[in-house]
Design a protein around this motif. Structure first.
Motif, short mmCIF file in Angstrom:
data_model
loop_
_atom_site.label_atom_id
_atom_site.label_comp_id
_atom_site.label_asym_id
_atom_site.label_seq_id
_atom_site.Cartn_x
_atom_site.Cartn_y
_atom_site.Cartn_z
N GLN A 237 0.84 -1.19 0.00
CA GLN A 237 0.00 0.00 0.00
C GLN A 237 0.88 1.25 0.00
O GLN A 237 2.10 1.16 -0.16
CB GLN A 237 -0.92 0.00 1.23
CG GLN A 237 -0.20 0.12 2.56
CD GLN A 237 -1.13 -0.04 3.74
OE1 GLN A 237 -1.46 -1.17 4.12
NE2 GLN A 237 -1.56 1.08 4.33
N VAL A 238 0.25 2.40 0.19
CA VAL A 238 0.97 3.66 0.31
C VAL A 238 1.26 3.94 1.78
O VAL A 238 0.38 3.77 2.63
CB VAL A 238 0.15 4.81 -0.30
CG1 VAL A 238 0.79 6.16 0.00
CG2 VAL A 238 0.00 4.62 -1.80
N ALA A 242 8.77 11.03 5.96
CA ALA A 242 9.00 12.29 6.67
C ALA A 242 8.53 13.49 5.86
O ALA A 242 8.17 14.53 6.44
CB ALA A 242 10.49 12.43 6.99
N ASP A 243 8.50 13.36 4.53
CA ASP A 243 8.15 14.51 3.71
C ASP A 243 7.13 14.20 2.62
O ASP A 243 6.99 14.94 1.66
CB ASP A 243 9.40 15.12 3.07
CG ASP A 243 10.13 14.12 2.18
OD1 ASP A 243 9.78 12.92 2.19
OD2 ASP A 243 11.05 14.54 1.45
N GLY A 244 6.42 13.08 2.75
CA GLY A 244 5.43 12.74 1.72
C GLY A 244 4.93 11.32 1.85
O GLY A 244 4.70 10.83 2.96
N TYR A 245 4.83 10.65 0.70
CA TYR A 245 4.28 9.30 0.67
C TYR A 245 5.08 8.45 -0.30
O TYR A 245 5.70 8.95 -1.25
CB TYR A 245 2.82 9.32 0.22
CG TYR A 245 1.91 10.06 1.16
CD1 TYR A 245 1.30 9.42 2.23
CD2 TYR A 245 1.68 11.42 0.98
CE1 TYR A 245 0.47 10.10 3.10
CE2 TYR A 245 0.85 12.13 1.84
CZ TYR A 245 0.25 11.45 2.91
OH TYR A 245 -0.56 12.14 3.77
N ILE A 246 5.03 7.13 -0.07
CA ILE A 246 5.69 6.18 -0.96
C ILE A 246 4.82 4.94 -1.08
O ILE A 246 4.17 4.53 -0.11
CB ILE A 246 7.10 5.82 -0.45
CG1 ILE A 246 7.89 5.09 -1.52
CG2 ILE A 246 7.02 4.99 0.84
CD1 ILE A 246 9.38 4.98 -1.22
N ILE A 312 13.24 -4.18 -3.68
CA ILE A 312 11.86 -4.15 -3.18
C ILE A 312 11.05 -3.19 -4.05
O ILE A 312 11.40 -2.01 -4.19
CB ILE A 312 11.82 -3.70 -1.72
CG1 ILE A 312 12.55 -4.74 -0.85
CG2 ILE A 312 10.39 -3.50 -1.23
CD1 ILE A 312 12.73 -4.32 0.59
N PRO A 313 9.96 -3.66 -4.68
CA PRO A 313 9.15 -2.79 -5.53
C PRO A 313 8.61 -1.59 -4.75
O PRO A 313 7.93 -1.75 -3.73
CB PRO A 313 8.01 -3.70 -5.99
CG PRO A 313 8.56 -5.09 -5.87
CD PRO A 313 9.45 -5.05 -4.67
N ALA A 314 8.93 -0.41 -5.21
CA ALA A 314 8.49 0.82 -4.53
C ALA A 314 8.55 1.96 -5.52
O ALA A 314 9.22 1.88 -6.55
CB ALA A 314 9.39 1.13 -3.33
N ALA A 315 7.82 3.02 -5.22
CA ALA A 315 7.84 4.21 -6.07
C ALA A 315 7.31 5.40 -5.30
O ALA A 315 6.37 5.27 -4.51
CB ALA A 315 6.99 4.00 -7.32
N PRO A 316 7.89 6.57 -5.51
CA PRO A 316 7.31 7.78 -4.92
C PRO A 316 5.98 8.08 -5.61
O PRO A 316 5.74 7.64 -6.74
CB PRO A 316 8.35 8.86 -5.24
CG PRO A 316 9.05 8.35 -6.46
CD PRO A 316 9.06 6.86 -6.34
#
Length: 406
Positions: A237-238, A242-246, A312-316
């Protein structure tokens, strides 16, 4: 030598407006088909869906109408219907998205079109299909999205559903139409026979309930409102930084253990609430709380690089502006600049990266009736006959001449 795509030589008669039908025909155009967009004298309704504009053209219209030629016809009149019949004779595919029964008023329902061209693939794309008790209901993206059950999934607990920012129901139905059309063309290659396609936006979007539908059929329970979380995988999930979401997707036990190690939370792998994916799904709220607390110490880009470097699959959560500037988008040529009579425009590139016959962006989205004279000439009309049709408002005036005169 420029390649024209795998559908070169296929002629598509496009009697569609809004997004579902234009998306379907634009996709076929990207693949090399010749698309003749037949518009009413007032134009596709999306020409007025603005602002925003790009060079005085509706951005919405521009988004789904490249690689097409435009002719504007009064289909309610005899002359316009005769032009349409001549276009049917020369076309491999006809796609329309009027309400059921409208093509019959023009004298070109499938049964009549088939008499003119038995090899034609005739696709009727409607909100709820050509049959059934709801077939005459008007259907737009939001209403079909709602009726199909999809909109109910796009929500968080105790909060109302939220429509996605692009017309997913329209786009889904358009792409399903393309699959059906390509399958029908393949069948025609084998048999010489055309056929009728009854494509329902509801059917297409109901079918993409996929695992959520099977979850209901397995349990008899409606899916929970999980926001960005996955119904069958955790953590997936999202999360807040500290400064947004991932966004992060941990789909295997190997990735789970890797995640815990690199963020300094190996204690989570020993917690009985999170030992396996089954436990993590059952206790997703507690797990999300732990991960959010840990991620809050990281800045988004730092965390993204850390996760990415570990596989690890991730994205801003990119904004539209950010993804437009992304190196991968530029490298893949997913933004294209082109000249048009109304100015120099930037449009989206094509995703069809075929090794021998790739898709291409060849034609700018046309002005209303920009190609009327050209198309009528190809049908055998003389200059005098075309001028007469224009004077009687059976077709639109010559926009190229009007631009020069203006």
């Amino acid at each position: 030598m420029e390649t024209r795509g795998p559908l070169q030589g296929i002629k598509v008669l496009d009697l569609t407006q809004a997004m579902a039908g234009p998306m379907a025909t634009m996709t076929l155009g990207d693949l090399g088909a010749e698309i003749i967009k037949v518009e009413p004298l007032t134009g596709d309704q999306t020409r007025a869906w603005a602002p925003p504009y790009m060079d005085k053209m509706s951005s919405y219209y521009l988004s789904a109408n490249r690689n097409k030629k435009s002719i504007a016809i009064d289909l309610k009149g005899y002359d316009g219907q005769e032009i349409l019949k001549k276009l049917v004779l020369k076309s491999d595919v006809l796609i329309e998205n009027f309400r059921p029964g409208t093509m019959q008023k023009f004298g070109l329902q499938y049964e009549e079109a088939r008499k003119l061209n038995s090899r034609m693939i005739y696709c009727s794309l409607s909100g709820y299909g050509q049959t059934g008790p709801s077939s005459e209901w008007p259907g737009y993206d939001l209403t079909v999205l709602s009726y199909s059950g999809l909109l109910s999934l796009n929500a968080e607990e105790e909060r109302p559903p939220i429509k996605f920012g692009v017309p997913i129901a329209d786009i889904t139905a358009g792409l399903f139409s393309d699959i059906a059309i390509l399958a029908a063309l393949h069948h025609r290659d084998s048999t010489g026979e055309g056929q009728f396609i009854d494509m329902s936006m509801l059917d297409a979007n109901f079918s993409i309930l996929t695992h959520q539908a099977m979850g209901y059929l397995s349990t008899g329970k409606n899916p929970r409102h999980l926001g960005s979380a996955h119904s069958n995988i955790a953590p997936y999930q999202v999360f807040q930084t500290a400064d947004g979401y991932i966004a992060m997707a941990v789909g295997t036990e190997k990735l789970w253990k890797m995640l815990c190690r690199i963020i300094g939370r190996e204690d989570l792998t020993k917690n009985p609430l999170f030992l396996t994916n089954v436990e993590r799904v059952k206790n997703r709220e507690k797990l999300a709380g732990e991960i959010n607390r840990t991620f809050s110490a990281f800045k988004t880009q730092d965390l993204f690089q850390l996760l990415l470097n570990s596989g690890i699959p991730a994205a801003p959560i990119n904004t539209v502006e950010q993804v437009m500037k992304a190196p991968q988008i530029r490298d893949r040529k997913m933004l294209v600049e082109m000249e048009a009579p109304y100015g120099r425009i930037t449009t989206l590139g094509t995703p069809f990266k075929l090794s021998s016959t790739p898709g291409s962006v060849r034609l700018h989205p046309p002005m209303l009736g920009e190609n009327t004279s050209e198309i009528l000439h190809d049908l055998g009309y003389t200059d005098d006959e075309i001028a007469d049709l224009m004077n009687r408002d059976a077709v639109n005036r010559d926009v190229n001449r009007d631009m020069k005169e203006g």
